[in-house]
Design a protein around this motif. Structure first.
Motif, mmCIF file in Angstrom:
data_model
loop_
_atom_site.group_PDB
_atom_site.id
_atom_site.type_symbol
_atom_site.label_atom_id
_atom_site.label_comp_id
_atom_site.label_asym_id
_atom_site.label_seq_id
_atom_site.Cartn_x
_atom_site.Cartn_y
_atom_site.Cartn_z
ATOM 1 N N VAL A 156 6.633 -15.928 15.116
ATOM 2 C CA VAL A 156 7.441 -15.195 14.188
ATOM 3 C C VAL A 156 7.319 -15.577 12.732
ATOM 4 C CG1 VAL A 156 9.566 -14.600 13.444
ATOM 5 C CG2 VAL A 156 9.298 -14.617 16.041
ATOM 6 N N GLY A 157 7.426 -16.797 12.557
ATOM 7 C CA GLY A 157 7.263 -17.300 11.162
ATOM 8 C C GLY A 157 6.000 -17.191 10.435
ATOM 9 N N THR A 158 4.948 -17.506 11.390
ATOM 10 C CA THR A 158 3.453 -17.361 10.832
ATOM 11 C C THR A 158 3.186 -15.638 10.622
ATOM 12 O OG1 THR A 158 2.711 -19.040 12.320
ATOM 13 C CG2 THR A 158 1.333 -17.918 11.392
ATOM 14 N N THR A 159 3.610 -14.963 11.437
ATOM 15 C CA THR A 159 3.743 -13.687 11.329
ATOM 16 C C THR A 159 4.227 -13.069 9.932
ATOM 17 O OG1 THR A 159 3.403 -13.127 13.744
ATOM 18 C CG2 THR A 159 3.967 -11.151 12.147
ATOM 19 N N LEU A 160 5.499 -13.440 9.824
ATOM 20 C CA LEU A 160 6.082 -13.180 8.683
ATOM 21 C C LEU A 160 5.686 -13.571 7.313
ATOM 22 C CD1 LEU A 160 9.850 -14.047 9.662
ATOM 23 C CD2 LEU A 160 9.030 -11.610 9.008
ATOM 24 N N VAL A 161 5.097 -14.626 7.268
ATOM 25 C CA VAL A 161 4.142 -15.160 6.063
ATOM 26 C C VAL A 161 2.728 -14.544 5.796
ATOM 27 C CG1 VAL A 161 2.684 -17.205 5.198
ATOM 28 C CG2 VAL A 161 4.983 -17.360 6.341
ATOM 29 N N PHE A 162 1.874 -14.145 7.019
ATOM 30 C CA PHE A 162 0.621 -13.622 6.808
ATOM 31 C C PHE A 162 0.596 -12.285 6.858
ATOM 32 C CE2 PHE A 162 -0.338 -18.291 7.489
ATOM 33 C CZ PHE A 162 -1.086 -18.231 6.524
ATOM 34 N N SER A 163 1.716 -11.370 7.293
ATOM 35 C CA SER A 163 1.624 -10.035 7.178
ATOM 36 C C SER A 163 1.904 -9.662 5.573
ATOM 37 C CB SER A 163 2.868 -9.527 8.040
ATOM 38 O OG SER A 163 4.205 -10.016 7.441
ATOM 39 N N LEU A 164 2.125 -10.465 4.833
ATOM 40 C CA LEU A 164 2.295 -10.460 3.189
ATOM 41 C C LEU A 164 1.111 -10.186 2.616
ATOM 42 C CD1 LEU A 164 4.995 -12.849 2.459
ATOM 43 C CD2 LEU A 164 5.354 -10.392 2.432
ATOM 44 N N PRO A 165 0.806 -9.249 1.741
ATOM 45 C CA PRO A 165 -0.453 -9.172 0.794
ATOM 46 C C PRO A 165 -0.718 -10.442 0.049
ATOM 47 C CG PRO A 165 1.000 -7.932 -0.203
ATOM 48 C CD PRO A 165 1.957 -8.581 1.052
ATOM 49 N N PHE A 166 -1.864 -10.986 0.152
ATOM 50 C CA PHE A 166 -2.349 -12.055 -0.671
ATOM 51 C C PHE A 166 -3.572 -11.437 -1.604
ATOM 52 C CE2 PHE A 166 -0.258 -14.097 2.864
ATOM 53 C CZ PHE A 166 0.458 -15.198 2.148
ATOM 54 N N ALA A 186 1.689 -15.186 -2.158
ATOM 55 C CA ALA A 186 1.925 -13.717 -1.838
ATOM 56 C C ALA A 186 2.080 -12.908 -3.144
ATOM 57 C CB ALA A 186 3.059 -13.400 -0.873
ATOM 58 N N CYS A 187 1.668 -11.826 -3.234
ATOM 59 C CA CYS A 187 1.851 -10.680 -4.287
ATOM 60 C C CYS A 187 2.715 -9.601 -4.115
ATOM 61 C CB CYS A 187 0.510 -10.333 -5.089
ATOM 62 S SG CYS A 187 -0.668 -9.676 -3.710
ATOM 63 N N ALA A 188 3.867 -10.032 -3.318
ATOM 64 C CA ALA A 188 4.725 -8.929 -2.861
ATOM 65 C C ALA A 188 6.223 -9.638 -2.904
ATOM 66 C CB ALA A 188 4.354 -8.353 -1.863
ATOM 67 N N GLU A 189 7.184 -8.775 -2.903
ATOM 68 C CA GLU A 189 8.522 -9.385 -2.957
ATOM 69 C C GLU A 189 8.664 -10.105 -1.287
ATOM 70 O OE1 GLU A 189 12.012 -10.908 -3.018
ATOM 71 O OE2 GLU A 189 11.179 -9.567 -4.863
ATOM 72 N N THR A 190 9.234 -11.413 -1.396
ATOM 73 C CA THR A 190 9.278 -12.224 -0.236
ATOM 74 C C THR A 190 10.601 -12.412 0.278
ATOM 75 O OG1 THR A 190 9.052 -14.239 -1.437
ATOM 76 C CG2 THR A 190 7.100 -13.243 -0.691
ATOM 77 N N TYR A 191 11.573 -11.825 -0.147
ATOM 78 C CA TYR A 191 13.011 -12.160 0.045
ATOM 79 C C TYR A 191 13.238 -12.175 1.542
ATOM 80 C CZ TYR A 191 18.169 -11.931 0.383
ATOM 81 O OH TYR A 191 19.256 -12.414 0.590
ATOM 82 N N ILE A 192 12.989 -10.869 2.058
ATOM 83 C CA ILE A 192 13.432 -10.758 3.520
ATOM 84 C C ILE A 192 12.566 -11.566 4.423
ATOM 85 C CG2 ILE A 192 13.508 -8.936 5.389
ATOM 86 C CD1 ILE A 192 15.602 -8.301 3.230
ATOM 87 N N ALA A 253 12.664 -33.091 7.986
ATOM 88 C CA ALA A 253 12.471 -31.549 8.252
ATOM 89 C C ALA A 253 13.521 -30.638 7.490
ATOM 90 C CB ALA A 253 12.287 -31.453 9.640
ATOM 91 N N SER A 254 14.810 -31.127 7.733
ATOM 92 C CA SER A 254 15.745 -30.378 6.955
ATOM 93 C C SER A 254 15.629 -30.418 5.656
ATOM 94 C CB SER A 254 17.232 -31.052 7.376
ATOM 95 O OG SER A 254 17.501 -31.010 8.650
ATOM 96 N N SER A 255 15.470 -31.393 4.935
ATOM 97 C CA SER A 255 15.086 -31.336 3.278
ATOM 98 C C SER A 255 14.166 -30.536 2.840
ATOM 99 C CB SER A 255 14.833 -32.980 2.854
ATOM 100 O OG SER A 255 13.686 -33.426 3.290
ATOM 101 N N VAL A 256 13.156 -30.136 3.669
ATOM 102 C CA VAL A 256 12.077 -29.376 3.200
ATOM 103 C C VAL A 256 12.521 -27.948 3.721
ATOM 104 C CG1 VAL A 256 9.472 -28.743 3.587
ATOM 105 C CG2 VAL A 256 10.427 -31.258 3.457
ATOM 106 N N TYR A 257 12.698 -27.470 4.842
ATOM 107 C CA TYR A 257 12.810 -26.228 5.293
ATOM 108 C C TYR A 257 13.985 -25.560 5.377
ATOM 109 C CZ TYR A 257 8.284 -27.230 7.084
ATOM 110 O OH TYR A 257 7.132 -27.470 7.285
ATOM 111 N N LEU A 258 15.268 -26.393 4.991
ATOM 112 C CA LEU A 258 16.552 -25.622 5.077
ATOM 113 C C LEU A 258 16.890 -25.317 3.508
ATOM 114 C CD1 LEU A 258 18.750 -27.391 7.728
ATOM 115 C CD2 LEU A 258 17.283 -25.204 7.882
ATOM 116 N N ARG A 259 16.150 -24.586 2.873
ATOM 117 C CA ARG A 259 16.229 -24.048 1.492
ATOM 118 C C ARG A 259 15.390 -23.129 1.127
ATOM 119 N NH1 ARG A 259 13.365 -28.873 -2.210
ATOM 120 N NH2 ARG A 259 11.530 -28.992 -0.552
ATOM 121 N N PRO A 260 15.353 -22.312 -0.012
ATOM 122 C CA PRO A 260 14.400 -21.343 -0.186
ATOM 123 C C PRO A 260 12.990 -21.985 -0.576
ATOM 124 C CG PRO A 260 16.422 -20.898 -1.240
ATOM 125 C CD PRO A 260 16.553 -22.225 -0.658
ATOM 126 N N SER A 261 11.938 -21.289 -0.898
ATOM 127 C CA SER A 261 10.552 -21.880 -1.288
ATOM 128 C C SER A 261 10.792 -21.851 -2.662
ATOM 129 C CB SER A 261 9.581 -20.782 -0.763
ATOM 130 O OG SER A 261 9.704 -19.628 -1.436
#
Length: 313
Positions: A156-166, A186-192, A253-261
């Motif tokens: 799910v996570g990998t698909t959400l990242v690489f379905s975006l246009p680069f 990514a050159c598109a809106e990534t919020y969702i 892991a929490s310090s890196v992944y539990l926040r927005p990019s």
């Protein structure tokens, strides 16, 4: 996915900013990598060969060590090559594959640590029902569930990242394809996409952690009822190794992944990531071998048998 994107490869910047120190880092990380492999393979071999360690606790430790080995294989060899190489590129498909397997083993490890907490709870709080609650069939099902769930969440996570246009910059400011540094390109809106990934991160990290905390609450309550000091010490010692690994793994892991990019800090996050991609896999065998008398005894027996067999040759 690659056909819908102008970017066909990514450039992993890694530790390029360290300049002449990169050969030193190569030697350091190579030594640590070899220690990780030898330590985890020792744990796996000892548990496999010593029948006294054929218990649920050591079964899950063996699965965790196996997962840690593959977890590091996904990241460290490429990182070591890049430290000595001018060409630090990774294909679009290769980057997606690396992220998928990294996340798969990482999530599996998180879930396994939660299952290991449940194992300690049943062993200490439900000792009479322990053989029934944690029989080999249940252990196998729990381990398989962790692995399957880990890779489904990773998909799910990998698909959400690489379905975006680069379609623009391709420089990944990291030493492997992690979510935050890649999705920022990514050159598109990534919020969702980021929101769904964040929710998955909360479920993967906080749910098992809360479960572990509740389990240890019951464990501490039960241990305090044990009349003898020696009994309390033995009960606590069986949990100490697991707790140390949980604190380091979930904390980093929490310090890196539990926040927005958007709050991704390349230097700081790279240092924290080194902790859970190198230090945690290194910590597991060291903690479980140095603090666990059963494992120490099994290692001595294995070394003794090896010595005898060599003498006979």
């Amino acid at each position: 996915m690659a056909n819908s994107s102008q970017v066909t490869e990514f450039l992993l910047l890694g530790f390029s900013s360290f300049g002449d120190l990169q050969p030193v880092l190569f030697v350091l990380f190579l030594c640590l990598y070899l220690i990780i492999l030898s330590g985890n393979f020792t744990i796996i071999s000892v548990i496999h060969l010593d029948r006294s360690l054929h218990t649920p606790m050591y079964f899950f430790l063996c699965v965790l060590s196996t997962s840690e080995v593959f977890y590091t294989i996904v990241i460290l060899p490429k990182m070591l090559i890049n430290l000595l190489s001018v060409l630090r590129t990774l294909s679009f498909t290769g980057c997606a594959t690396q992220m998928f397997f990294f996340l798969g083993f990482a999530v599996t490890n998180c879930l396994l640590l939660g299952v290991m907490g449940y194992d300690r709870y049943t062993a200490i709080c439900q000792p009479l029902r322990y053989p029934v609650l944690m029989n080999w069939r249940v252990c196998g099902q729990l381990a398989a569930s962790c692995i399957v769930s880990g890779f489904l969440i990773s998909l799910v996570g990998t698909t959400l990242v690489f379905s975006l246009p680069f379609c623009g910059p391709n420089k990944v400011n990291h030493y492997f394809c992690d979510i935050s540094p890649v999705i920022r390109l990514a050159c598109a809106e990534t919020y969702i996409n980021e929101l769904v990934i964040f929710i998955c991160g909360v479920l993967v990290l906080l749910v098992p952690l809360i479960f572990i905390c509740i389990s240890y609450g019951f464990i501490v309550h039960t241990i305090l009822k044990i009349p003898s000091a020696e009994g309390k010490r033995k009960a606590f010692s069986t949990c100490a190794s697991h707790l140390i690994v949980v604190i380091v793994h979930y904390g980093c892991a929490s310090s890196v992944y539990l926040r927005p990019s958007a709050k991704y800090s390349s230097g700081k996050d790279r240092l924290v990531t080194v902790t859970y991609t190198i230090i945690t896999p290194l910590l597991n065998p060291m903690v479980y071998s140095l603090r666990n008398k059963d494992v120490q005894l099994a290692i001595r027996k294995m070394i003794g048998k090896t010595g005898v067999s060599l003498k006979t040759l």
